[in-house]
Enzyme design. Sequence first.
Site, PDB file in Angstrom:
ATOM      1  N   GLU A 118       0.730  -1.250  -0.091  1.00  0.00           N
ATOM      2  CA  GLU A 118      -0.005  -0.001   0.122  1.00  0.00           C
ATOM      3  C   GLU A 118       0.932   1.304  -0.108  1.00  0.00           C
ATOM      4  OE1 GLU A 118      -3.864  -1.809   2.375  1.00  0.00           O
ATOM      5  OE2 GLU A 118      -2.259  -1.021   3.495  1.00  0.00           O
ATOM      6  N   CYS A 177       3.612   8.688   0.867  1.00  0.00           N
ATOM      7  CA  CYS A 177       4.057   7.755   2.020  1.00  0.00           C
ATOM      8  C   CYS A 177       4.227   6.245   1.092  1.00  0.00           C
ATOM      9  CB  CYS A 177       3.068   7.482   3.216  1.00  0.00           C
ATOM     10  SG  CYS A 177       3.686   6.265   4.293  1.00  0.00           S
ATOM     11  N   CYS A 214       6.609  -6.958   6.802  1.00  0.00           N
ATOM     12  CA  CYS A 214       7.817  -6.387   7.581  1.00  0.00           C
ATOM     13  C   CYS A 214       8.418  -7.353   8.274  1.00  0.00           C
ATOM     14  CB  CYS A 214       7.454  -5.414   8.331  1.00  0.00           C
ATOM     15  SG  CYS A 214       8.778  -4.528   8.981  1.00  0.00           S
ATOM     16  N   CYS A 258       7.293  -4.942  15.836  1.00  0.00           N
ATOM     17  CA  CYS A 258       6.810  -3.762  16.660  1.00  0.00           C
ATOM     18  C   CYS A 258       5.315  -4.229  17.196  1.00  0.00           C
ATOM     19  CB  CYS A 258       6.840  -2.432  15.925  1.00  0.00           C
ATOM     20  SG  CYS A 258       8.443  -1.941  15.225  1.00  0.00           S
ATOM     21  N   CYS A 271       1.911  -1.925  15.559  1.00  0.00           N
ATOM     22  CA  CYS A 271       2.009  -1.893  14.230  1.00  0.00           C
ATOM     23  C   CYS A 271       1.396  -2.819  13.296  1.00  0.00           C
ATOM     24  CB  CYS A 271       3.443  -1.662  13.683  1.00  0.00           C
ATOM     25  SG  CYS A 271       3.699  -1.248  11.878  1.00  0.00           S
ATOM     26  N   CYS A 291      -0.280   5.754   9.872  1.00  0.00           N
ATOM     27  CA  CYS A 291       0.780   5.313  10.302  1.00  0.00           C
ATOM     28  C   CYS A 291       0.484   3.937  11.038  1.00  0.00           C
ATOM     29  CB  CYS A 291       1.372   6.034  11.393  1.00  0.00           C
ATOM     30  SG  CYS A 291       2.457   7.588  10.651  1.00  0.00           S
TER      31      CYS A 291
HETATM   32  N1  SAH Z   1       9.740   0.651   9.654  1.00  0.00           N
HETATM   33  C1  SAH Z   1      10.024   1.931   9.389  1.00  0.00           C
HETATM   34  C2  SAH Z   1       8.905   2.748   8.650  1.00  0.00           C
HETATM   35  C3  SAH Z   1       7.494   2.389   8.770  1.00  0.00           C
HETATM   36  S1  SAH Z   1       6.595   2.738  10.100  1.00  0.00           S
HETATM   37  C4  SAH Z   1      10.121   2.603  10.862  1.00  0.00           C
HETATM   38  O1  SAH Z   1       9.755   2.176  11.681  1.00  0.00           O
HETATM   39  O2  SAH Z   1      10.262   4.065  10.956  1.00  0.00           O
HETATM   40  C5  SAH Z   1       5.775   4.615  10.017  1.00  0.00           C
HETATM   41  C6  SAH Z   1       5.944   5.038  11.470  1.00  0.00           C
HETATM   42  O3  SAH Z   1       4.608   4.610  11.852  1.00  0.00           O
HETATM   43  C7  SAH Z   1       6.889   4.643  12.473  1.00  0.00           C
HETATM   44  O4  SAH Z   1       7.262   5.725  13.068  1.00  0.00           O
HETATM   45  C8  SAH Z   1       6.113   3.627  13.401  1.00  0.00           C
HETATM   46  O5  SAH Z   1       6.752   3.688  14.330  1.00  0.00           O
HETATM   47  C9  SAH Z   1       4.677   4.325  13.175  1.00  0.00           C
HETATM   48  N2  SAH Z   1       3.588   3.681  13.759  1.00  0.00           N
HETATM   49  C10 SAH Z   1       3.632   2.062  13.662  1.00  0.00           C
HETATM   50  N3  SAH Z   1       2.430   1.672  13.968  1.00  0.00           N
HETATM   51  C11 SAH Z   1       1.654   2.761  14.447  1.00  0.00           C
HETATM   52  C12 SAH Z   1       0.546   3.125  14.978  1.00  0.00           C
HETATM   53  N4  SAH Z   1      -0.166   2.106  15.370  1.00  0.00           N
HETATM   54  N5  SAH Z   1      -0.077   4.396  15.461  1.00  0.00           N
HETATM   55  C13 SAH Z   1       0.821   5.299  15.064  1.00  0.00           C
HETATM   56  N6  SAH Z   1       2.069   5.107  14.425  1.00  0.00           N
HETATM   57  C14 SAH Z   1       2.458   4.016  14.171  1.00  0.00           C
END
Ligand code: SAH
Length: 346
Positions: free
Chosen positions: A94, A107, A114, A118, A121, A339
């Site tokens: 996406e 974006c 991935c 985390c 996420c 995000c």
């Molecule tokens: N893997 C990379 C890029 C993708 S995530 C990274 O970790 O930076 C993009 C951003 O969204 C990251 O800062 C991540 O921590 C954040 N993110 C992930 N899940 C989220 C959520 N449920 N709510 C808000 N931000 C989130």
Amino acid sequence: MQAKRKDIRALTRDQLRDFFVKNGDKAFRGNQVYEWLWQKAAHSFEGMTNLSKDTREMLEANFVINHIKVDQMQRSSDGTIKNAVRLHDDLVVESVLIPTKTRTTACVSSQVGCSLDCLFCATSRLKRMRNLNPDEIYDQVVAIDNESRLYFDRPLSNIVFMGMGEPLMNYNNVLKAIDKITSPEGLGMSPKRITVSTSGVPKLIRKMADDGVKFKLAVSLHSAIDEIRTSIMPFNATFTLSDLRAALVYWYEKTKSRITYEYVVWEGINDKRKDIDALIDFCRFAPSKVNLIEYNPIDDGVFQQASNKAIDLYVDLLEENGIVVTVRRSRGKDIDAACGQLANKS
Ligand code: SAH
């Protein structure tokens, strides 16, 4: 039986020129094709109208253009657009177009799924299937640029690598894609308008600094205390905060480029004074900006956005310590485009 046709966009300009020379044609034909493939983002050989029919057929017999297909486009009530992007092998990633009054940000995804874990996420629940190729990253940008021109009457202005995947785990292809995006032979965008966001892979942050990259760096920090960070981002047990910090010091010394930290404040996880103090301490070595991101719930209710009071305390104390801080509202929540919500749900 026909031999397997090659992905033509895996070839450099020189390799394309050589191909034509070997086939009894002029080297500059390679330049023409290269321009079609990148600057004009052609989807087919048929559309390369300044080539003869024979040349187009010869290309068709030898190569494929693995162009992405935007399968589905969803529009949020706030103007955000999410593209479900089908790849040549039928996998789907996406990308998101985020409009503001004056800008359009793309974006984009760097991997299918991935490999990081985390807990907050949605993408981490999809197993990492494969890395995206440079052209698949490039195509996402072109698709969003076209949508921006169509719906907002302006070209794309910024790119963030904050879609699916960890861009540094697909280092070479991400850098190749950025080369094409910034090159006059591609989209000619300024690298200053591109941000690569990473969970923090120390070795590769150092490599970026050594490679002299010109784009901006964002680090998804979320906690500056090892124990807490490991509990929500388990890979932190391997890539610890002290290694991460040392790599960022190295990055700053080499690039003099300000670092942005992405940070969500969750109730009961990182909403205490000690969490803020640790963050201030972590950022102290270089000019820093902290983006406090709104949490986008991904389902089970384990993570809850902290109170406004806790966020206000973060803002006050960070500002008092000379750290730039922004509180970022989420966009595109109603279509799971915010995000951490990208999980091919549409
Ligand atoms: N893997 C990379 C890029 C993708 S995530 C990274 O970790 O930076 C993009 C951003 O969204 C990251 O800062 C991540 O921590 C954040 N993110 C992930 N899940 C989220 C959520 N449920 N709510 C808000 N931000 C989130």
